[in-house]
Design a protein around this motif. Structure first.
Motif, short mmCIF file in Angstrom:
data_model
loop_
_atom_site.label_atom_id
_atom_site.label_comp_id
_atom_site.label_asym_id
_atom_site.label_seq_id
_atom_site.Cartn_x
_atom_site.Cartn_y
_atom_site.Cartn_z
N ILE A 51 -4.52 -4.87 10.95
CA ILE A 51 -3.52 -3.81 10.95
C ILE A 51 -4.13 -2.60 10.26
CG2 ILE A 51 -1.40 -5.16 11.12
CD1 ILE A 51 -1.23 -5.12 8.08
N TYR A 52 -3.60 -1.44 10.60
CA TYR A 52 -4.15 -0.19 10.08
C TYR A 52 -3.04 0.67 9.51
CZ TYR A 52 -8.46 -1.33 12.54
OH TYR A 52 -9.61 -1.95 12.96
N ILE A 105 -7.02 3.72 7.75
CA ILE A 105 -7.54 2.74 6.80
C ILE A 105 -7.24 1.35 7.35
CG2 ILE A 105 -7.39 1.79 4.47
CD1 ILE A 105 -6.50 4.52 3.48
N GLU A 106 -8.28 0.56 7.53
CA GLU A 106 -8.07 -0.85 7.94
C GLU A 106 -7.65 -1.65 6.70
OE1 GLU A 106 -10.43 -4.67 9.92
OE2 GLU A 106 -11.47 -2.75 9.66
N ILE A 107 -6.57 -2.42 6.85
CA ILE A 107 -6.08 -3.25 5.75
C ILE A 107 -6.97 -4.49 5.64
CG2 ILE A 107 -4.10 -4.43 4.76
CD1 ILE A 107 -3.73 -1.39 5.24
N PRO A 108 -7.70 -4.68 4.53
CA PRO A 108 -8.68 -5.78 4.44
C PRO A 108 -8.04 -7.12 4.09
CG PRO A 108 -8.75 -4.50 2.43
CD PRO A 108 -7.73 -3.83 3.32
N SER A 109 -7.02 -7.52 4.87
CA SER A 109 -6.28 -8.74 4.54
C SER A 109 -7.13 -9.99 4.72
CB SER A 109 -5.02 -8.84 5.40
OG SER A 109 -5.31 -8.64 6.76
N ARG A 110 -8.13 -9.94 5.61
CA ARG A 110 -9.00 -11.12 5.78
C ARG A 110 -9.81 -11.41 4.52
NH1 ARG A 110 -12.72 -10.54 10.82
NH2 ARG A 110 -13.02 -8.48 9.92
N ILE A 111 -10.12 -10.35 3.77
CA ILE A 111 -10.95 -10.51 2.57
C ILE A 111 -10.09 -10.69 1.32
CG2 ILE A 111 -12.72 -9.40 1.13
CD1 ILE A 111 -13.43 -7.74 3.71
N VAL A 112 -9.07 -9.86 1.19
CA VAL A 112 -8.28 -9.82 -0.04
C VAL A 112 -7.04 -10.70 0.05
CG1 VAL A 112 -7.10 -8.29 -1.68
CG2 VAL A 112 -9.11 -7.48 -0.43
N GLY A 113 -6.52 -10.93 1.29
CA GLY A 113 -5.24 -11.62 1.45
C GLY A 113 -4.14 -10.60 1.63
N HIS A 120 10.27 -13.73 -8.91
CA HIS A 120 8.93 -13.54 -8.36
C HIS A 120 8.90 -12.22 -7.58
CE1 HIS A 120 7.72 -17.69 -9.27
NE2 HIS A 120 8.93 -18.05 -8.87
N PHE A 121 7.88 -11.41 -7.86
CA PHE A 121 7.74 -10.12 -7.18
C PHE A 121 6.42 -10.13 -6.39
CE2 PHE A 121 10.75 -9.32 -10.48
CZ PHE A 121 11.64 -8.38 -9.94
N ILE A 122 6.53 -9.79 -5.10
CA ILE A 122 5.37 -9.80 -4.20
C ILE A 122 5.29 -8.44 -3.52
CG2 ILE A 122 4.37 -10.87 -2.14
CD1 ILE A 122 6.08 -13.39 -2.90
N ILE A 123 4.08 -7.91 -3.43
CA ILE A 123 3.86 -6.66 -2.72
C ILE A 123 2.80 -6.90 -1.64
CG2 ILE A 123 2.13 -5.83 -4.39
CD1 ILE A 123 3.19 -2.97 -3.86
N LEU A 124 2.98 -6.29 -0.49
CA LEU A 124 2.00 -6.42 0.59
C LEU A 124 0.79 -5.55 0.30
CD1 LEU A 124 4.40 -6.32 3.67
CD2 LEU A 124 3.19 -8.31 2.78
N LEU A 125 -0.36 -5.99 0.80
CA LEU A 125 -1.60 -5.28 0.54
C LEU A 125 -1.55 -3.83 1.02
CD1 LEU A 125 -4.49 -5.40 -0.51
CD2 LEU A 125 -5.21 -6.27 1.72
N GLU A 126 -0.91 -3.59 2.17
CA GLU A 126 -0.84 -2.21 2.66
C GLU A 126 -0.04 -1.31 1.70
OE1 GLU A 126 1.97 -4.54 5.56
OE2 GLU A 126 0.16 -4.92 4.38
N VAL A 185 0.00 -1.76 -1.57
CA VAL A 185 -0.93 -1.49 -2.68
C VAL A 185 -1.78 -0.27 -2.34
CG1 VAL A 185 -2.96 -2.38 -3.90
CG2 VAL A 185 -1.01 -3.89 -3.47
N ILE A 186 -2.24 -0.23 -1.09
CA ILE A 186 -3.07 0.91 -0.66
C ILE A 186 -2.23 2.19 -0.60
CG2 ILE A 186 -4.45 1.81 1.26
CD1 ILE A 186 -5.24 -1.13 1.85
N ARG A 187 -1.01 2.08 -0.08
CA ARG A 187 -0.12 3.25 -0.04
C ARG A 187 0.05 3.87 -1.43
NH1 ARG A 187 3.42 0.37 3.98
NH2 ARG A 187 3.62 1.69 5.82
N TYR A 188 0.27 3.02 -2.42
CA TYR A 188 0.47 3.52 -3.79
C TYR A 188 -0.75 4.30 -4.28
CZ TYR A 188 1.31 3.62 -8.79
OH TYR A 188 1.49 4.06 -10.09
N ASN A 189 -1.91 3.89 -3.80
CA ASN A 189 -3.16 4.47 -4.31
C ASN A 189 -3.72 5.58 -3.41
OD1 ASN A 189 -4.24 2.88 -6.84
ND2 ASN A 189 -3.31 1.35 -5.50
N LEU A 190 -2.97 6.02 -2.42
CA LEU A 190 -3.46 7.09 -1.54
C LEU A 190 -3.89 8.35 -2.29
CD1 LEU A 190 -1.04 6.80 1.54
CD2 LEU A 190 -3.47 6.19 1.45
#
Length: 693
Positions: A154-155, A174-182, A194-200, A202-207
């Motif tokens: 996913i991108y 930006i390719e989401i590196p889910s294969r590497i990071v999860g 329990h709080f869970i955030i999707l990897l994308e 995480v990237i959005r927050y750091n744009l």
């Protein structure tokens, strides 16, 4: 075609049954999320293969080439688009409901906009340490050619501008590196849940940090994915080795035409138009707007943060194998049928391990279609080679989406000294066979197995299959004939035709099964009892469907268990009620193929690797083995009849594809997968009581 349901429309109906499981409030929450993942993964493969194939048919314009053409591919594509949009809407509704259920269990899937101070610090640190080095932002407007977009990735499509100049926009990918990071990042534990955030996210927050160089202060980012034509074109160039053709085909798959573009409906309109133009897509293509999240296939591995415990039942050992230290000794005395996942696949591994260290064993031959990532089957075979055995593995390189894995297994096996057979041009080897030879004095003894499922210990925990362990001479003779054919198909076709006990594709299975159905028709016309019970994954072969229509019209009682594609229309006046079909979708994947013909009281019973589809019957090497042991026959019949009585997870396969559940009002509820486990567990207990006495 008249009186037939198009296979692709029927398949979508099957995936609708998967969606029903995600919607079922009685299913544990973790499993409901898993079913959403299965639905999503299924849909991806459907577009990669079937929608791509329909498009090719349209491009061919009636020229068949190597294809089995549908009559109206464009009409089917239009139906697909309509159904997919409806299912996508239902998917979104179910997911929103599940999010509310997660909140009740204090499990929160949050995005970058809802982080507290502590969580923001964690997300920034996690990004710096785990994510930053694994992403490469691409400023796509400055690139002459759009970069290769990975099939299963996913991108994030990013739009940037400054507040004082909203029209001066820049696009990035930006390719989401889910294969590497999860895909899922668990945030620090809290008393609130329990709080869970999707990897994308995480990237959005750091744009702002990622693109700080450009000085932009306004960012929007939306997820999309591209599905491409995944069919491998294997040419007939005789100067190119088969392995090179597969490798070339895999490279060409990277260049496959886009067949679907799924995107967040909130995506910037300018970026959407830009992406469609660069991908050569139009509004007539499968452009599917969706929600914020895509690639739900990852949700099959949703973090196990649930309060409820795992209710999955542990596999049991077959009663006959409990009483012996060696599986081999039992097989020499009697046939044994294993029923996965209720009974343990370890018995198959043990059989191979015993053969690997048995000084009298000289040869092991087996077929492999899909293997586990860390295969114990392969480990046993490697051990056998190291112990001086001849090991031959028929490794099907064209097992769809496992091609790369099987190429890697080929290299490993050959490095260890295993003789690897690579299949037959224009034909897959799908039969699940094994023959083991041992030499005692001047005598050669043979034993092995025939299975309906893959030699994969991972899928054997969730796939419903049958495996016959046997030392029957006639069965072993036929398995040897099949291997002779596979070893030299050009010169040894006579061996395939010489099989006497196994029904084999592509030579005689279709013919023999038709003869069995014709015999039932003959008995029905003579007013004798006539019945057929068949369990398959898919039924789309037109001659078979028409023959079943003929049999039902003649008075044959036909009961079908079909998990997936079902192209027959069972509601017809000329045989009303005599042709019945159900589909069971539950915790385990129903994968076995079983055929039972009444035969005027002298039942013929088979298990097989083949579905009733053109590709299986005419273009694959398949095998069906007759079940002759009376105890096994009775046990297998009882399991099939438990499934036919299912009124909890069974759906009626009707002409309207309504997926209505089999009614249970006023009846004892029967959930066949639970009942089958109890049936086999009770048999094991009784056998234990007898042996202890």
């Amino acid at each position: 075609m008249k009186n037939l349901i198009p296979r692709d429309i029927s398949w979508l109906s099957f995936n609708g049954r998967v969606l029903q499981e995600a919607n079922d409030a009685t299913v544990p929450l973790k499993e409901r999320i898993r079913f959403l993942g299965i639905f999503s993964n299924n849909m991806d493969e459907f577009f990669r293969v079937r929608v791509a194939t329909l498009r090719r048919m349209i491009e061919l314009g009636g020229k068949k080439g190597n294809m089995h053409l549908e009559e109206k591919p464009q009409q089917i594509l239009d139906q697909i688009q309509s159904i997919v949009l409806q299912q996508q809407s239902e998917f979104t509704r179910i997911w929103e409901g599940i999010l509310q259920e997660l909140k009740k269990e204090k499990i929160f899937l949050i995005d970058e906009k809802h982080l507290n101070k502590e969580q923001k610090a964690y997300v920034k640190k996690f990004f710096d340490e785990e994510v930053r080095s694994n992403i490469i932002p691409l400023m796509i407007e400055s690139l002459q050619q759009l970069p290769y977009l990975r099939e299963k990735s996913i991108y994030l499509g990013v739009v940037m501008h400054k507040k004082e100049s909203a029209y001066d926009r820049k696009y990035a990918l930006i390719e989401i590196p889910s294969r590497i990071v999860g895909r899922f990042v668990q945030l620090p534990a809290s008393k609130d849940g329990h709080f869970i955030i999707l990897l994308e996210d995480v990237i959005r927050y750091n744009l702002p940090y990622i693109f700080s160089y450009f000085g932009y202060d306004h960012f929007s980012a939306h997820v999309f994915k591209v599905t491409k034509d995944a069919e491998l074109d294997i040419d007939n160039d005789i100067t190119t080795s088969f392995v090179q053709k597969i490798q070339s085909g895999l490279k060409n798959r990277r260049k496959g035409k886009p067949v679907r573009f799924v995107y967040d409906k909130e995506m910037d309109a300018g970026l959407l138009e830009y992406m469609m133009k660069r991908l050569n897509l139009s509004r007539k293509d499968n452009i599917i707007p969706g929600g914020r999240i895509h690639n739900y296939r990852h949700f099959m591995d949703f973090p196990d943060v649930f309060n409820s415990k795992n209710t999955r039942r542990a596999p049991i050992t077959h009663p006959a194998l409990q009483r012996s230290l060696r599986v081999t000794d039992v097989i020499m005395e009697q046939d044994v049928m294993l029923h996965f996942p209720y009974q343990s696949f370890n018995s198959v591994i043990d059989l191979l391990r015993e053969a690997a260290i048995d000084p009298n064993v000289t040869t092991i031959k087996l077929t492999a279609y899909r293997l586990a990532s860390n295969s114990k089957v392969i480990n046993a075979l490697v051990n056998a080679v190291r112990n001086g055995k001849e090991v031959v593995v028929m490794l099907e390189l064209r097992a769809r989406f496992d091609e790369e894995n099987n190429l890697e297994w080929k290299e490993k096996l050959e490095e260890e000294g295993v003789k690897v057979l690579l299949g037959i041009p224009e034909m897959k080897v799908h039969a699940k066979l094994c023959v083991i030879k041992k030499r005692i004095g001047t005598k050669t003894i043979q034993y092995g197995f025939v299975s309906t499922g893959n030699l994969n210990e991972k899928t054997a925990k969730v796939y419903g299959d049958h495996c016959l362990l046997t030392s029957n001479r006639n069965i072993m003779a036929d398995i040897n004939r099949i291997f002779k054919y596979i070893e030299d198909p050009k010169h040894n076709a006579i061996h395939l035709r010489a099989c006497k006990t196994l029904l084999v594709c592509p030579t005689d299975m279709r013919k023999k099964l038709m003869q069995h159905i014709n015999m039932e028709i003959k008995h029905a016309k003579a007013r004798k009892p006539a019945a057929i019970i068949a369990k398959v994954n898919s039924l789309s072969d037109i001659p078979f469907i028409n023959k079943l229509y003929e049999a039902a019209e003649a008075g044959v009682e036909i009961k079908l268990l079909v998990r997936g594609i079902f192209c027959a229309m069972i509601e017809q006046k000329k045989f009303k009620g005599r042709l019945q079909a159900i589909s069971i979708v539950d915790e385990y994947l129903e994968h076995a193929r079983v055929m039972i013909f009444h035969n005027n009281g002298k039942e013929k019973m088979y298990i097989s690797s083949a579905d009733w589809m053109v590709r299986n019957l005419d273009h694959r090497v398949e095998a069906a083995v007759p079940i002759t042991d009376e105890g096994i026959r009775q046990e297998l019949k009882e399991i099939i009849h438990i499934q036919l009585r299912d009124n909890v997870k069974a759906r009626i396969l009707d002409n309207a594809l309504s997926n209505n559940y089999v009614p249970s009002a006023g009846k004892k509820k029967v959930r066949s997968q639970i009942e089958t486990y109890h049936y086999l567990f009770n048999k094991m207990q009784k056998a234990g009581e007898v042996s202890s006495n």
